[in-house]
Design an enzyme around this catalytic site. Structure first.
Site, PDB file in Angstrom:
ATOM      1  N   ALA A  14       1.947 -26.895 -23.269  1.00  0.00           N
ATOM      2  CA  ALA A  14       0.904 -26.759 -25.186  1.00  0.00           C
ATOM      3  C   ALA A  14       1.351 -25.742 -25.639  1.00  0.00           C
ATOM      4  CB  ALA A  14      -0.808 -26.657 -23.990  1.00  0.00           C
ATOM      5  N   ARG A  93       1.343 -10.638 -21.538  1.00  0.00           N
ATOM      6  CA  ARG A  93       0.474  -8.598 -21.667  1.00  0.00           C
ATOM      7  C   ARG A  93      -0.039  -8.902 -22.120  1.00  0.00           C
ATOM      8  NH1 ARG A  93       3.833  -2.679 -20.416  1.00  0.00           N
ATOM      9  NH2 ARG A  93       5.593  -3.994 -20.421  1.00  0.00           N
ATOM     10  N   VAL A 130      11.717 -19.123 -18.252  1.00  0.00           N
ATOM     11  CA  VAL A 130      11.301 -18.482 -19.427  1.00  0.00           C
ATOM     12  C   VAL A 130      10.043 -17.782 -19.831  1.00  0.00           C
ATOM     13  CG1 VAL A 130      11.730 -19.303 -21.728  1.00  0.00           C
ATOM     14  CG2 VAL A 130      12.761 -20.864 -20.625  1.00  0.00           C
ATOM     15  N   GLY A 131       9.319 -17.857 -19.121  1.00  0.00           N
ATOM     16  CA  GLY A 131       8.400 -17.214 -18.615  1.00  0.00           C
ATOM     17  C   GLY A 131       8.505 -15.925 -18.510  1.00  0.00           C
ATOM     18  N   ASP A 160      19.391 -13.995 -26.307  1.00  0.00           N
ATOM     19  CA  ASP A 160      20.204 -13.138 -26.198  1.00  0.00           C
ATOM     20  C   ASP A 160      21.033 -12.922 -26.637  1.00  0.00           C
ATOM     21  OD1 ASP A 160      17.762 -11.654 -25.032  1.00  0.00           O
ATOM     22  OD2 ASP A 160      18.130 -12.160 -23.381  1.00  0.00           O
ATOM     23  N   HIS A 188      16.683  -9.541 -18.929  1.00  0.00           N
ATOM     24  CA  HIS A 188      15.895 -10.002 -20.077  1.00  0.00           C
ATOM     25  C   HIS A 188      14.684  -9.117 -20.602  1.00  0.00           C
ATOM     26  CE1 HIS A 188      14.201 -12.370 -23.765  1.00  0.00           C
ATOM     27  NE2 HIS A 188      13.660 -12.384 -23.088  1.00  0.00           N
TER      28      HIS A 188
HETATM   29  P1  NAD Z   1       2.474 -19.355 -25.095  1.00  0.00           P
HETATM   30  O1  NAD Z   1       1.635 -18.261 -24.765  1.00  0.00           O
HETATM   31  O2  NAD Z   1       2.306 -19.903 -26.294  1.00  0.00           O
HETATM   32  O3  NAD Z   1       1.877 -20.829 -23.976  1.00  0.00           O
HETATM   33  C1  NAD Z   1       2.058 -20.148 -23.004  1.00  0.00           C
HETATM   34  C2  NAD Z   1       2.004 -21.583 -22.300  1.00  0.00           C
HETATM   35  O4  NAD Z   1       1.746 -21.276 -20.494  1.00  0.00           O
HETATM   36  C3  NAD Z   1       0.107 -21.668 -22.402  1.00  0.00           C
HETATM   37  O5  NAD Z   1       0.251 -22.791 -23.165  1.00  0.00           O
HETATM   38  C4  NAD Z   1      -0.927 -21.292 -21.296  1.00  0.00           C
HETATM   39  O6  NAD Z   1      -1.867 -21.865 -21.163  1.00  0.00           O
HETATM   40  C5  NAD Z   1       0.094 -22.109 -20.383  1.00  0.00           C
HETATM   41  N1  NAD Z   1       0.112 -21.251 -18.472  1.00  0.00           N
HETATM   42  C6  NAD Z   1      -0.390 -20.509 -18.299  1.00  0.00           C
HETATM   43  N2  NAD Z   1      -0.498 -20.249 -17.254  1.00  0.00           N
HETATM   44  C7  NAD Z   1       0.043 -21.241 -16.778  1.00  0.00           C
HETATM   45  C8  NAD Z   1       0.594 -21.766 -15.490  1.00  0.00           C
HETATM   46  N3  NAD Z   1       0.298 -21.334 -14.725  1.00  0.00           N
HETATM   47  N4  NAD Z   1       1.425 -22.873 -15.417  1.00  0.00           N
HETATM   48  C9  NAD Z   1       1.547 -23.638 -16.376  1.00  0.00           C
HETATM   49  N5  NAD Z   1       0.959 -23.200 -17.899  1.00  0.00           N
HETATM   50  C10 NAD Z   1       0.605 -22.243 -17.771  1.00  0.00           C
HETATM   51  O7  NAD Z   1       3.833 -18.641 -24.420  1.00  0.00           O
HETATM   52  P2  NAD Z   1       4.887 -19.322 -25.117  1.00  0.00           P
HETATM   53  O8  NAD Z   1       5.476 -18.387 -26.569  1.00  0.00           O
HETATM   54  O9  NAD Z   1       4.719 -20.006 -25.409  1.00  0.00           O
HETATM   55  O10 NAD Z   1       5.734 -17.591 -24.054  1.00  0.00           O
HETATM   56  C11 NAD Z   1       5.637 -18.915 -22.975  1.00  0.00           C
HETATM   57  C12 NAD Z   1       6.431 -17.871 -22.573  1.00  0.00           C
HETATM   58  O11 NAD Z   1       8.255 -17.324 -22.773  1.00  0.00           O
HETATM   59  C13 NAD Z   1       6.273 -16.493 -22.208  1.00  0.00           C
HETATM   60  O12 NAD Z   1       6.061 -15.527 -21.534  1.00  0.00           O
HETATM   61  C14 NAD Z   1       7.182 -15.257 -23.508  1.00  0.00           C
HETATM   62  O13 NAD Z   1       7.281 -14.026 -23.237  1.00  0.00           O
HETATM   63  C15 NAD Z   1       8.056 -15.896 -22.635  1.00  0.00           C
HETATM   64  N6  NAD Z   1       9.600 -15.527 -23.510  1.00  0.00           N
HETATM   65  C16 NAD Z   1      10.778 -16.187 -22.928  1.00  0.00           C
HETATM   66  C17 NAD Z   1      12.071 -15.806 -23.619  1.00  0.00           C
HETATM   67  C18 NAD Z   1      13.039 -15.510 -23.284  1.00  0.00           C
HETATM   68  O14 NAD Z   1      13.992 -15.119 -23.648  1.00  0.00           O
HETATM   69  N7  NAD Z   1      13.463 -15.328 -22.026  1.00  0.00           N
HETATM   70  C19 NAD Z   1      12.235 -15.325 -25.131  1.00  0.00           C
HETATM   71  C20 NAD Z   1      11.203 -16.028 -25.843  1.00  0.00           C
HETATM   72  C21 NAD Z   1       9.220 -16.106 -24.994  1.00  0.00           C
HETATM   73  C1  LMR Z   2      11.895 -13.327 -26.691  1.00  0.00           C
HETATM   74  O1  LMR Z   2      12.757 -12.273 -26.546  1.00  0.00           O
HETATM   75  O2  LMR Z   2      12.023 -13.533 -28.034  1.00  0.00           O
HETATM   76  C2  LMR Z   2      10.544 -12.810 -26.446  1.00  0.00           C
HETATM   77  O3  LMR Z   2      11.394 -12.416 -24.931  1.00  0.00           O
HETATM   78  C3  LMR Z   2      10.028 -11.682 -26.675  1.00  0.00           C
HETATM   79  C4  LMR Z   2       8.317 -11.477 -25.482  1.00  0.00           C
HETATM   80  O4  LMR Z   2       8.290 -10.613 -25.146  1.00  0.00           O
HETATM   81  O5  LMR Z   2       8.071 -12.847 -25.231  1.00  0.00           O
END
Ligand code: NAD
Ligand code: LMR
Length: 328
Positions: A14, A93, A130-131, A160, A188
């Site tokens: 979601a 964070r 991804v998270g 990246d 990352h």
């Molecule tokens: P967001 O806050 O919009 O969505 C995160 C979702 O995860 C929320 O709906 C939350 O309810 C859910 N969640 C939390 N704990 C959970 C659990 N235990 N089980 C299942 N669902 C859970 O965040 P977003 O913008 O979708 O980003 C998600 C993650 O991806 C973040 O950690 C962000 O930093 C990361 N991210 C990584 C990269 C990458 O390149 N690796 C790039 C962008 C974002």
């Molecule tokens: C990104 O690379 O866009 C994300 O990992 C940034 C972030 O901290 O969520």
């Protein structure tokens, strides 16, 4: 449709990446136009209703490849029979939170998810984390899935990689299709190292086609800090581009890298390039037949060595921190 649907579990369904990701999975971009998918969405209880709304929208698209959508707030059920696991949901964070707090909060998510994958995943499961902090979250999940080959746990540096392609293409006024062999090394995070010393543009080494000053003072920091720049501009972290990179990562893993090219994936180190065995670090990787392999034999110059070592040192610190929290 005669093929058995592939079970794709998406956590954080979601959230904003989830919203950009699910429709593309359902329309066939993740696994190809001949592979039906069954979506299994995992959310925390408070976000299940929002996930139900997204599921209604998925229904309303009448995707021919979408065999069904199930929603869970329990990891064991969500990962039962999973073939492709996209671990997107994580604890962001928040103000006043130290890095250790973040690692601990995410450990509380990725430890049970790793255990649930271990308990119920299909034999061919492939996991993409991804998270954030993605590499270390992947390490935690992998550590709690002893029956799943470690190679099946990966973390995402494809965003990246794509950012680096785009910056270089703009600099040299070439299409991204003129570029081969881009590499992101390490974590990352802002310490990641986008390496142009093996990248080819129209068959010639990229580092020889740009000024040293641009490579060191513009290209590397622009790519490494792009996530923060997006947050600053959008007021939220990258979502559509992150979802796109997740699609690219799994598609490449399953369907392979093109001949004469490679990609970047954070994978379990076998000690290649001096990266300690067991760390989940980004490497140049080729994929074939659904398996990945680290590209071997590249010469690493002193500049690259220092950059790779710095990012890998950060990964080792993160590993030690989660280890001392009892998360490994
Ligand atoms: P967001 O806050 O919009 O969505 C995160 C979702 O995860 C929320 O709906 C939350 O309810 C859910 N969640 C939390 N704990 C959970 C659990 N235990 N089980 C299942 N669902 C859970 O965040 P977003 O913008 O979708 O980003 C998600 C993650 O991806 C973040 O950690 C962000 O930093 C990361 N991210 C990584 C990269 C990458 O390149 N690796 C790039 C962008 C974002
Ligand atoms: C990104 O690379 O866009 C994300 O990992 C940034 C972030 O901290 O969520």
């Amino acid at each position: 449709m005669t093929r058995t649907p592939v079970n794709v579990t998406v956590t954080g369904a979601a959230g904003q990446i989830g919203y950009a990701l699910l429709f593309r999975i359902a329309s066939g971009h993740l696994l190809g136009p001949d592979t039906p998918v069954r979506l299994r969405l995992l959310e925390i209880p408070q976000a299940v209703k929002a996930a139900e709304g997204t599921a209604m929208e998925l229904d309303d698209c009448a995707f021919p490849l979408l065999a069904g959508v199930d929603i869970f707030d329990d990891a064991t059920a969500a990962f039962d029979g999973v073939n492709v696991a996209l671990l997107v949901g994580a604890r962001p964070r928040t103000k006043g939170m130290e890095r250790g707090d973040l690692l601990e909060a995410n450990g509380g998510i990725f430890k049970p998810q790793g255990a649930a994958i271990n308990a119920g995943a299909a034999d061919d499961v492939r996991v993409l984390v991804v998270g954030n902090p993605a590499n270390t979250n992947a390490l935690i999940a992998q550590a709690h899935a002893p029956d799943v080959p470690a190679a099946r746990f990966t973390a995402m540096t494809r965003l990246d990689h794509n950012r680096a392609l785009s910056q270089l293409a703009a600099k040299l006024s070439v299409p991204v299709s003129a570029i081969r062999k881009m590499t992101i090394w390490g974590n990352h995070s802002a310490t990641q190292y986008p390496d142009l010393y093996h990248t080819e543009v129209n068959g010639k080494i990229a580092a020889e086609q740009v000024e040293d000053g641009w490579l060191r003072d513009e290209f590397i920091p622009t790519v490494a800090k792009r996530g923060a720049a997006i947050i600053e501009a959008r007021g939220a972290s990258s979502a559509a581009s992150a979802a796109n990179a997740a699609i690219d990562h799994i598609h490449t893993w399953v369907h392979g890298t093109p001949e004469g090219d490679w990609t970047s994936m954070a994978v379990v180190s076998d000690g290649s390039y001096g990266v300690p065995e067991g760390l989940i670090s980004s490497f140049p990787v080729v994929a074939k037949g659904g398996e990945w392999e680290i590209v071997q034999g590249l010469d690493i110059n002193d500049f690259s060595r220092q950059r790779i070592d710095a990012s890998v040192a950060e990964l080792a610190e993160e590993r030690d921190a989660v280890s001392s929290l009892g998360l490994l």
